[in-house]
Design a protein around this motif. Structure first.
Motif, short mmCIF file in Angstrom:
data_model
loop_
_atom_site.label_atom_id
_atom_site.label_comp_id
_atom_site.label_asym_id
_atom_site.label_seq_id
_atom_site.Cartn_x
_atom_site.Cartn_y
_atom_site.Cartn_z
N VAL B 22 40.95 34.10 41.94
CA VAL B 22 40.89 32.55 41.70
C VAL B 22 39.50 32.27 41.93
O VAL B 22 38.75 31.50 40.96
CB VAL B 22 41.77 31.94 42.77
CG1 VAL B 22 41.53 30.65 43.03
CG2 VAL B 22 43.18 32.05 42.64
N THR B 23 38.75 32.91 43.07
CA THR B 23 37.13 32.29 43.18
C THR B 23 36.64 32.54 41.81
O THR B 23 35.99 31.82 41.15
CB THR B 23 37.00 33.00 44.32
OG1 THR B 23 37.72 33.70 44.91
CG2 THR B 23 36.25 31.99 45.13
N LYS B 24 36.80 33.82 41.45
CA LYS B 24 36.22 34.40 40.26
C LYS B 24 36.13 33.46 39.15
O LYS B 24 35.25 33.00 38.34
CB LYS B 24 36.38 35.77 39.99
CG LYS B 24 35.49 36.70 39.23
CD LYS B 24 35.05 38.12 39.96
CE LYS B 24 35.05 39.22 38.93
NZ LYS B 24 36.14 39.80 38.57
N VAL B 25 37.61 33.15 38.77
CA VAL B 25 37.83 32.62 37.41
C VAL B 25 37.26 31.00 37.57
O VAL B 25 36.68 30.79 36.66
CB VAL B 25 39.32 32.49 37.25
CG1 VAL B 25 39.71 31.45 36.11
CG2 VAL B 25 39.98 33.89 37.10
N ARG B 26 37.41 30.60 38.73
CA ARG B 26 36.76 29.21 38.65
C ARG B 26 35.35 29.28 38.49
O ARG B 26 34.71 28.41 37.77
CB ARG B 26 37.07 28.54 39.93
CG ARG B 26 38.63 28.21 40.11
CD ARG B 26 39.15 27.49 41.32
NE ARG B 26 38.46 26.00 41.30
CZ ARG B 26 38.22 25.51 42.54
NH1 ARG B 26 38.28 25.94 43.68
NH2 ARG B 26 37.77 24.18 42.49
N GLU B 27 34.70 30.33 39.19
CA GLU B 27 33.03 30.43 38.96
C GLU B 27 32.72 30.45 37.58
O GLU B 27 31.99 29.70 37.07
CB GLU B 27 32.75 31.63 39.85
CG GLU B 27 32.51 31.37 41.26
CD GLU B 27 32.39 32.52 42.18
OE1 GLU B 27 32.46 33.41 41.29
OE2 GLU B 27 32.34 32.45 43.33
N ALA B 47 40.86 27.82 47.99
CA ALA B 47 40.01 28.63 46.99
C ALA B 47 40.25 27.61 45.42
O ALA B 47 39.56 27.62 44.79
CB ALA B 47 40.83 30.05 46.69
N LEU B 48 41.56 27.22 45.41
CA LEU B 48 41.93 26.17 44.16
C LEU B 48 41.11 25.01 44.28
O LEU B 48 41.30 24.00 43.47
CB LEU B 48 43.27 26.29 44.13
CG LEU B 48 44.15 27.64 43.51
CD1 LEU B 48 45.51 27.29 43.92
CD2 LEU B 48 43.79 27.69 42.23
N GLY B 49 40.51 24.75 45.57
CA GLY B 49 39.99 23.41 45.80
C GLY B 49 40.81 22.34 45.84
O GLY B 49 40.63 21.15 45.60
N THR C 472 41.13 31.94 57.80
CA THR C 472 39.91 31.49 57.22
C THR C 472 39.09 32.68 56.93
O THR C 472 38.12 32.76 56.36
CB THR C 472 39.22 30.55 57.95
OG1 THR C 472 38.97 30.98 59.50
CG2 THR C 472 39.73 29.34 57.80
N ALA C 473 39.52 33.99 57.62
CA ALA C 473 38.60 35.32 57.33
C ALA C 473 38.53 35.55 56.07
O ALA C 473 37.50 36.18 55.51
CB ALA C 473 39.18 36.30 58.12
N SER C 474 39.47 34.96 55.05
CA SER C 474 39.50 35.34 53.58
C SER C 474 38.72 34.40 52.80
O SER C 474 38.45 34.57 51.84
CB SER C 474 40.66 35.35 53.04
OG SER C 474 41.35 34.08 53.35
N LYS C 475 37.79 33.55 53.39
CA LYS C 475 37.14 32.65 52.60
C LYS C 475 35.69 33.44 52.32
O LYS C 475 35.26 34.39 52.92
CB LYS C 475 36.67 31.42 53.71
CG LYS C 475 37.59 30.16 53.37
CD LYS C 475 36.89 29.04 52.96
CE LYS C 475 37.79 27.75 52.67
NZ LYS C 475 38.18 27.48 53.96
N ASN C 476 35.43 33.30 51.06
CA ASN C 476 34.02 33.79 50.70
C ASN C 476 33.03 32.70 49.92
O ASN C 476 33.70 31.80 49.47
CB ASN C 476 34.09 35.12 50.22
CG ASN C 476 35.07 34.90 48.93
OD1 ASN C 476 35.82 33.92 48.87
ND2 ASN C 476 35.19 36.13 48.31
#
Lengths: 1037, 175, 476
Positions: B22-27, B47-49, C472-476
């Motif tokens: 998710v993070t990657k795709v959004r970046e 992550a999806l904001g 929240t540990a999974s935040k990056n």
């Protein structure tokens, strides 16, 4: 649902079982439906089926919707004196054999529904007893005969009269047997009959006889009559087995007199002292200051000993009396008697002329005659002559009697030779009974000419010399019965056979003329009827002892020594054998009204058992047997007297004298009706003869405990009050004299500013009652526990009768109960041994505590009702809204007094209860119901309402007359019935009301609240019980 | 979801992989339509904001409503409409009102909040479920990308998804 | 990155994957019911029918069919009521409080526990209705509706009315909580469903759930808040039930200790009942990998704790009776222990205070059989606790003249049987047609806790799991 099909009384036809009506009664529609015969023909066509189904469905649908009375018959011409919903009151007289009470009958729409005492009476002072209160239900007894019978077949009066006359006119020895006849005019009627049939004799007997007493008075004063007692004048009362508060001769009169001396106040802290020497714990013994247990065999000896003790002091000659053995308090009693000469009274329940003679002698020594008792104005409650009756029996057995007439008496049941009589009755050509039902005697008689109930009859009575009273009908005869007096007159071919006219005439001739002032007989008569009583001495009628003899003071001429010698023959203090005492119960009495469920369910004041008689054994004996009663569970036992024996359950009775057992008379009816039949065993045959007279005890009996379990229905199974001072507060007179608050237990709560009274501590400011504030004060010292109030309450408030099994299940419905507590040997210390506290003393002090809804101002029951079905009125009443109640029973659980009653079943119109709760299950019985009070539905809680219907009626009456309520306008049913005036009901807001004055006066004295400390602030005050004892014997005299 | 549009559906078999993806795709500037998972994946929302849900406020409001309704009802019934003397207490004896007040607070708060939740997330009996891949309720993690809303070419998005660890990438029409 | 404490036994054993969870749980729903299931259902239906006769007679002839009397207005009816309500506490407690405490071991048992709660509360609710003299009216007169003839309302002073509100609220909220949790799992079944019927039915039940991240986000918020609401609620319910007694004037009822004492007792009996049912379900459905000894041990530990609390409460009552110096109070308790109902009191004492202490021994604590037997004993004990409180307090209160005994009739028994039948019928239906384990939740912990997870190492400790670390540990 288990219940009879709802039936309503469709007018008089149905009531009278009018044949024309009965024919159509079962038809749904008057017109003719062809179905029966077709189905009768065996072949039901499909169309019939459809027809019937269609009808069935529609009928069911109709039946489903609760219809009101189907046939209400409006008045076309309204009777002058009957206004719907307005009660009428008629003064009348209750007569049952020799039992007498002057009463006022309340009728609604022509139905008598309630009986109250006639306060104008100088004989009964407006007092009533349980039996009198209940008698109104006996009127509506379905078991009553609906018409004359001949050889068991219904017949017409004409045929009956013809046949009876034919048989009687054959002549020969005949007898007319009756109980004591209190009515002069009835006596006349009988005398006419006797005159018409020479050879017929009139014999009177009494189920419980005072024959010996009559004989004694004959011997002592030449008058075979009972003295008139004035207990209210006696400072010391000594009774040898005479239950004068409960069952002895005229208890209503005696108790109301007696209690007048038992109301100590701060101003006048005095009361009479009462000694009771008896075997079975009687109501009187329970109220005695000193109760001493003696065996029947000691009785005479003890009396003689008392005589000697007194004689030696007053210089009279001693008699050589047998040694009575150790009799507690005898000397003490003697001393007290001597201190109170002329202000004391000695009575005995014995039927032995010797003993009664000795009693007369004692009273004579003490100079009580003319003061506390009066033989010159005798009482006529008992005239029975047992020996004459025995003669009848023997004559019949020998076949010498051609005919016999039983006038409202039932000797085959209640005469101790009844069995013989029954077997021999067939020896007579004709046996006629006028009994209102097919009882033991009537069933064996050839003819039954049923008499009216007394509430349907005209009559008069003279219970005491110069005291007359009238009986008038309060309802048109329900059945095709005829007043016995008319019957007699008819058979005597008297010119006047209508008893009403006959009565009027005899009053005109015998009484009116004695009334100087009255001019017009009709006015005089109406006045007499209105008053119900009249103080007058009839002109000599043909009634021997009545008024013929002048009322000059008779002097004692009895021969004390002959009394003594006969006593020493029959009594001694040394009988080791087991002795049996026969006694009457306050409710059932001699068993005349045994078929009255109100009386059957009225718990015995002492044992709290109902629906049975039993062998009462002393605790000591129970311990020997190893018999413990729990929740009425007990064993049966066989009592053997000579060749006769009965099997009865055993009841462990504290206070029963050691070496004695007792059995109640009046039970074991076999033909009284559904209610009474097979209830208990008949104990009359166990009576014997002592000194030639019937003795209601037996000194030689065997008791054999059987291994048969049984449960006695008791409304109270716990004996003692566990030393709980908030429940019972009592003191000795001596203590009371020092401190009017003696015996009071005043609980205080610690608070930040010192100890406080519980009622001063509350979260809430509470509510004021601006208009009225209904309260009651109950004097524990006056209450003798007789139970008149209980029956009165039952009659007034349509309280169901539930029967033996449901009482065993502890579900009796009485709104008002009288708790009876015994004292225990375990003295009340800081932390007592509760197990010991549970055990009553062998000769306990007894306290009666009338207990009904306390109408608490902070009622715990109100708080917990989820639907607000029980709330408080603005007049301080704790109201119960039946039709709002959903029956969670939370209120009953949370009631500290446990006075709330739940309708566990549907008690009305329910076959399950039709045999016991007759007042709500058959159309006849329902006529007794009070229209002002709802009959409660199943699943609804109910309780004492302070007779709110009476309160409302009183307020309305006052309003109609445009005046404020005055004290006495409103009396609760219990207060109304109480013979000893121990209850005072009234308005606390009215400073002039008796109750508010009493409470204000006693607030700092005897008045207390039961369970004061839990802060529910009840509206019923109790006055401490005061015992006139000397300090030393305080515990367990 | 916008019916008819063409979607690229990336299927992952691990929640952590999805998260990273998710993070990657959004970046890489691709707008993700929505992700579908068999169980709540912590941090996915962030992550999806997505913004934090407002449901707690709803719960509080409804709770307050319950409280006031309860008190009003009790005072009205016991004191105003038909006051009755009960156990010598005041007509409105406040202490005894507490239990009912509490219960109604909780009741309305709970029901109200859940009701709101149902409405805003379109959950109702017989509600039609719009799923890209049935395995989303079993053990697969789905990322859906609305092509109409993205200017980037399909292949590029495909590559990014596969690069991000999607085990398969399919094209689907939205229902 | 998910981080979990090293010292924790796996909550799910047997190396299950996420897919295995789906399969294992759904299989129960999808496959044909077993013979044992049919027998079980038949048995409970049998009880239901037998019991129904007693219910019918009670309604038809009146409360007189029971053994109650003028002195003892409540006995088995309210005893059973309180008993069932008590049992009905465990479920919500497990899912709510343990959720707040983030006790993940709850996850494989909370579904069934909640179901049990619902059914227990239904059984309980039978009694307030049946015990009324006129239930056909009481059923709705207890609600604040205007009276037909004007505004006659209910009495808010009455603890019974508080009960009405408490029980109904508790029931509603638990039901909602339970159902919210069921939605995702229904969706799973729906998406696997072959038959058209099951697809439609579960489709309808699943409310159109599709597991989108946004909904999950809200879902978690809702679950958390509901948990927050349920926690005071679950405590309030038995508190209010205890008010029925505590606010009265009857010695033995009138005590301030009741609320905590009742709540503890409720959790106590609730957990016992959960165990009883768990052990059966586990065996029948072969869910040993999901409901592990570890779970059972955890439950047993809670039973020791609550059992001891209850024990302390009993002792305190006795002390207070003596210390208060109130004659009636003292007699009430003396009478309990030594009076005609001493046997009930001592049964209660043994079952509730002594028997749970056996769980201090690890061998017993971890033995299936022992746990099963003890869980039943505890429930017997708790029934007697209520019997003792209600009957022995009533049968001898203030005026000795009214002291009486209570003899139950077959109809008392019958009505009890009726509710038992009702309870088990419901439960077996649930066990067949509903996912007995919260799949979504279990899946979320599979990786963290199943034996596959590399970080886990076997250690013998049985301390309660520490708080889970924030995700929240999974935040990056």
């Amino acid at each position: 649902m288990k219940q009879a099909k709802k039936r309503y009384w469709k007018g008089l036809e149905e009531l009278r079982n009018d044949s024309e009506f009965v024919k159509h009664a079962d038809k749904e529609f008057p017109e003719y439906l062809p179905m029966e015969e077709q189905s009768g023909g065996g072949s039901n066509s499909r169309r019939d089926f459809l027809k019937m189904m269609g009808f069935g469905i529609s009928a069911a649908t109709l039946a489903a919707c609760e219809a009101p009375i189907r046939k209400a018959i409006p008045y076309v011409v309204k009777p002058v004196d009957v206004d719907p919903s307005i009660p009428n009151y008629y003064a009348s007289t209750f007569i049952d054999g020799g039992d007498y009470c002057s009463i006022v009958v309340k009728t609604r729409e022509g139905r008598p529904i309630k009986i109250a005492g006639n306060t104008r009476s100088a004989v009964t002072y407006g007092a009533t007893s349980a039996q009198v209160q209940a008698s109104v239900l006996s009127l509506y007894d379905k078991q009553r005969l609906q018409g004359p019978l001949m050889n068991g077949e219904p017949t017409s009066w004409e045929q009956l009269d013809a046949d009876v006359k034919k048989k009687l006119s054959r002549g020969g020895n005949m007898a007319l047997v009756s109980y004591t006849i209190l009515s002069p005019t009835t006596q006349n009627a009988i005398d006419e009959l006797l005159a018409a049939y020479p050879g017929m004799k009139h014999i009177q007997y009494d189920p419980v006889s005072a024959d010996g007493m009559l004989a004694a008075n004959e011997a002592s004063f030449g008058k075979a009559a009972l003295p008139t007692y004035n207990f209210e004048k006696a400072d010391v009362v000594v009774s040898f087995g005479a239950d004068f508060l409960g069952t002895w001769i005229a208890p209503t009169t005696y108790s109301s007199q007696f209690v007048k001396t038992r109301k100590p106040t701060e101003a006048n802290p005095t009361m009479s002292r009462h000694y009771q020497f008896e075997s079975a714990l009687s109501l009187t013994g329970a109220n005695a200051d000193y109760r001493s247990q003696i065996k029947p065999s000691q009785d005479g000896a003890a009396v003689a000993q008392l005589y000697n003790l007194i004689a030696s002091k007053v210089g009279g000659s001693r008699v050589n009396a047998p040694d009575a053995g150790e009799v507690k308090f005898l000397e003490k009693a003697a001393n007290d008697l001597l201190k109170a000469r002329g202000k004391s009274l000695v009575v005995s329940g014995s039927n032995d002329p010797a003993v009664q003679g000795m009693i007369n002698a004692i009273n004579n020594l003490l100079g009580n005659y003319g003061k506390t008792l009066d033989i010159d104005n005798p009482a006529y409650y008992r005239k029975g002559n047992d020996r004459a009756m025995e003669q009848v029996v023997s004559q019949i057995t020998e076949g010498q009697l051609k005919g016999i007439i039983f006038y409202n008496c039932n000797p085959i049941y209640d005469f101790y030779q009844g069995e013989e009589l029954g077997q021999a009755l067939s020896n007579t050509d004709i046996a006629v009974s006028t009994s209102d039902r097919l009882d033991e005697t009537a069933a064996l008689s050839t003819h039954v000419a049923p008499d009216h109930h007394f509430l349907e009859s005209w009559n008069d009575a003279m219970p005491r010399r110069g005291q007359l009273s009238l009986m008038q009908p309060t309802i048109t005869p329900i059945f095709n019965t005829r007043q016995a007096q008319s019957t007699f007159l008819t058979w005597a071919d008297s010119p006047e056979t209508d008893y009403y006219t006959y009565l009027r005439n005899s009053w005109r001739d015998a009484i009116f003329i004695t009334q100087g002032d009255a001019i017009n007989f009709d006015i005089f008569w109406d006045q007499a009827l209105y008053e119900g009583i009249l103080e007058a001495l009839p002109r000599p009628l043909n009634q021997g002892e009545d008024s013929s003899e002048n009322s000059s003071a008779a002097s004692f001429v009895g021969n004390v020594n002959s009394f003594a010698s006969s006593i020493s023959k029959n009594y001694s203090g040394s009988n080791e054998g087991l002795e049996l005492v026969l006694y009457q119960k306050v409710g059932i009495g001699t068993g005349r009204q045994a078929n009255n469920p109100w009386l059957q369910e009225l718990p015995d004041p002492i044992s709290k058992a109902c629906w049975d008689n039993y062998v009462a054994i002393p605790q000591r004996m129970a311990r020997e047997f190893g018999l413990k009663m729990r929740e009425g569970k007990t064993k049966k036992a066989r009592v053997t007297v000579g060749e006769r024996s009965v099997v009865l359950p055993v009841l462990v009775q504290p206070g029963q004298a050691p070496g004695t057992i007792s059995v109640a008379l009046g039970y074991g009816r076999t033909k009284a009706g559904k209610v009474a039949d097979e209830v208990g065993q008949n104990a009359y045959p166990l009576a014997t003869k002592v000194n030639g007279y019937t003795a209601y005890y037996n000194t030689d009996v065997q008791l054999e405990l059987l291994d048969e379990e049984y449960r006695i229905a008791q409304t109270q199974t716990h004996q003692t009050y566990m030393g709980r001072e908030t429940v019972i507060q009592d003191a000795l007179l001596s203590e009371y004299k020092e401190d009017p608050k003696a015996g009071r237990y005043e609980f205080k709560v610690e608070s930040h500013d010192g100890p406080k009274d519980p009622s001063d501590i509350s979260l809430w400011k509470g509510h004021r009652y601006p208009n009225h504030h209904w309260v009651m004060a109950i004097d524990l010292n006056s209450c003798i526990g007789c139970g008149a109030c209980v029956v009165s309450c039952q009659a007034e408030n349509n309280i169901p009768v539930v029967g033996r099994q449901e009482v065993i299940n502890r579900r009796e419905m009485h709104w008002l109960r009288i708790d009876r507590y015994y004292s225990s040997d375990e003295e009340q210390v800081e932390d007592p041994d509760y197990n010991k506290l549970e055990i009553a003393s062998d000769n306990p002090e007894v306290t009666f505590l009338p207990m009904m809804c306390q109408q608490c101002n902070n009622a715990p029951c109100e708080t917990v009702c989820p639907v607000a079905a029980t709330t408080h009125s603005s007049e301080g009443l704790n109201q119960m809204t039946y039709n709002r109640c959903v029956g969670t029973r939370y209120c009953a659980n949370n009631c500290p007094y446990k006075v709330r009653r739940f309708n566990w079943f549907k008690y009305h119109d329910n076959q399950q209860f039709s045999d016991v709760n007759v007042a709500m299950n058959d159309d006849l019985g329902k006529m007794v119901l009070n229209p002002d009070v709802t009959v409660r539905a199943r699943g609804v809680m109910e309780k004492c309402t302070f007779c709110v219907q009476r309160i409302q009626a009183g307020k309305l009456e006052a309003k109609k007359q445009r005046r404020p309520l005055v004290d006495g306008d409103i009396k609760s049913a219990c207060d109304d019935a109480c013979p000893v005036d121990c209850m005072v009901f009234g308005d606390l807001n009215d400073p002039n009301s008796r109750v508010s004055q009493l409470i204000n006066q006693e607030k700092e004295g005897r008045a207390y609240h039961v369970l004061h400390e839990i802060g529910v602030s009840p509206n019923i005050w109790y006055m401490t019980k005061i015992r006139n004892k000397d300090a030393e014997e305080e515990i367990n005299a | 979801m916008t019916a008819g549009n063409k979607f690229l559906v990336g299927v992952f078999d691990d929640d952590d992989v999805l998260l990273k993806a998710v993070t990657k795709v959004r970046e890489s500037g691709i707008r993700i339509h929505e992700c579908y998972t068999p169980f709540p994946v912590h941090g996915l929302g962030d992550a999806l904001g997505y913004k934090r849900s407002k449901l707690p406020i709803a719960a509080f409001m409804f709770g307050m409503l319950g409280t006031s309704l309860a008190l009003l009802m009790q005072f009205y019934m016991m004191d105003i409409d038909w006051p009755m003397i009960i156990g010598g207490k005041n007509y409105s004896s406040i202490p005894t009102f507490f239990p009912v007040t509490f219960e109604l607070t909780v009741l309305l708060s709970a029901l109200g909040m859940v009701g709101v939740f149902m409405i805003i997330s379109d959950l109702r009996p017989y509600g039609k479920a719009k799923v890209f891949d049935l395995r989303a309720t079993d053990d697969k993690f789905i990322m859906a990308i609305d092509l109409a809303k993205n200017s980037i070419s399909i292949d590029e998005i495909k590559q990014t998804l596969e690069g991000a660890g999607a085990i398969e990438v399919n094209e689907k029409r939205g229902q | 990155m998910e981080v979990t404490s090293a010292v924790r036994k796996p909550l799910v054993t047997g190396g299950k994957t996420v897919h295995d969870v789906t399969v294992d749980v759904c299989r129960r729903v999808e496959e044909k019911p077993t013979i044992t299931w049919f027998l079980a259902v038949a048995a409970s239906l049998g009880l239901l029918t037998v019991g129904f006769y007693a219910v019918f007679r009670t309604l038809w002839d009146g409360i007189g069919m029971w053994g109650l009397n003028k002195t003892i207005g409540w006995a088995w009816d309210i005893t059973n009521f309180v008993w069932w309500v008590g049992i009905g506490h465990a479920g919500t407690l497990i899912s709510a409080i343990l959720l707040l405490f983030r006790q993940r071991w709850r996850m494989s048992i909370n579904r069934a526990a909640e179901a049990m709660t619902i059914f227990a509360v239904i059984s309980a609710a039978m009694f307030p209705v049946l015990h009324m003299g006129r239930p056909w009216l009481g059923a709705y007169w207890n609600l604040p509706l205007p009276n037909t003839f004007g505004s006659l309302w209910v009495n808010f002073n009455s603890p019974l009315l508080w009960d009405v509100f408490a029980i109904s609220t508790y029931f509603t909220v638990s039901l909602v909580f339970w159902y919210i949790g069921l939605i995702p799992d229904f969706a799973t079944i729906r998406d696997r469903a072959q038959g058209i019927i099951s697809r439609t039915v579960y489709g309808a039940l699943s409310f159109g759930w599709n597991g989108s991240a946004r909904t999950w986000e809200r879902y978690e918020a809702v679950a958390l808040i509901l948990a927050g609401l349920c926690t005071p609620l679950v405590l309030s319910v038995h508190t209010i039930v205890s008010f029925d007694f505590a606010t009265s004037v009857i010695p033995g009822w009138h005590t301030t200790i009741f609320p905590p004492y009742f709540v503890a007792g409720a959790i106590f009996s609730g957990f016992a009942m959960v165990l009883t049912l768990m052990l059966i379900t586990r065996k029948v459905y072969k869910l040993e990998d999901y409901i592990t000894i570890n779970h059972i041990e955890m439950m047993n530990i809670i039973i020791i704790v609550t059992g001891s609390v209850v024990g302390v409460a009993y002792i305190t009552e006795l002390f207070m009776a003596w210390y208060s110096g109130v004659e009636y109070e003292q007699y009430a308790f003396l009478n309990r222990a030594t009076g005609p109902y001493w046997w009930a009191y001592w049964t209660m004492m043994t079952c509730n205070v002594i028997s749970p202490q056996l769980f201090w021994i690890k061998k017993i604590r971890t033995s299936i059989v022992a746990t099963f037997i003890l869980s039943i004993i505890v429930n017997i004990g708790m029934w007697f606790e209520r019997f003792v409180i209600i009957v022995t307090s009533l049968h001898r209160d203030y005026l000795p003249s009214s002291w009486a005994m209570f003899q139950p009739t077959i109809y008392d028994l019958g009505v009890y049987i009726f509710t038992i039948g009702l309870f088990f019928t419901f439960f077996f239906m649930f066990a067949k047609f509903f996912p007995v384990i919260n799949m979504a939740e279990v899946k979320s912990i599979i990786k963290a806790t199943s034996e596959k997870a590399p970080v886990v190492q076997e250690t013998g400790t049985t301390t309660l799991p520490e708080e889970e670390m924030a995700p929240t540990a999974s935040k990056n």
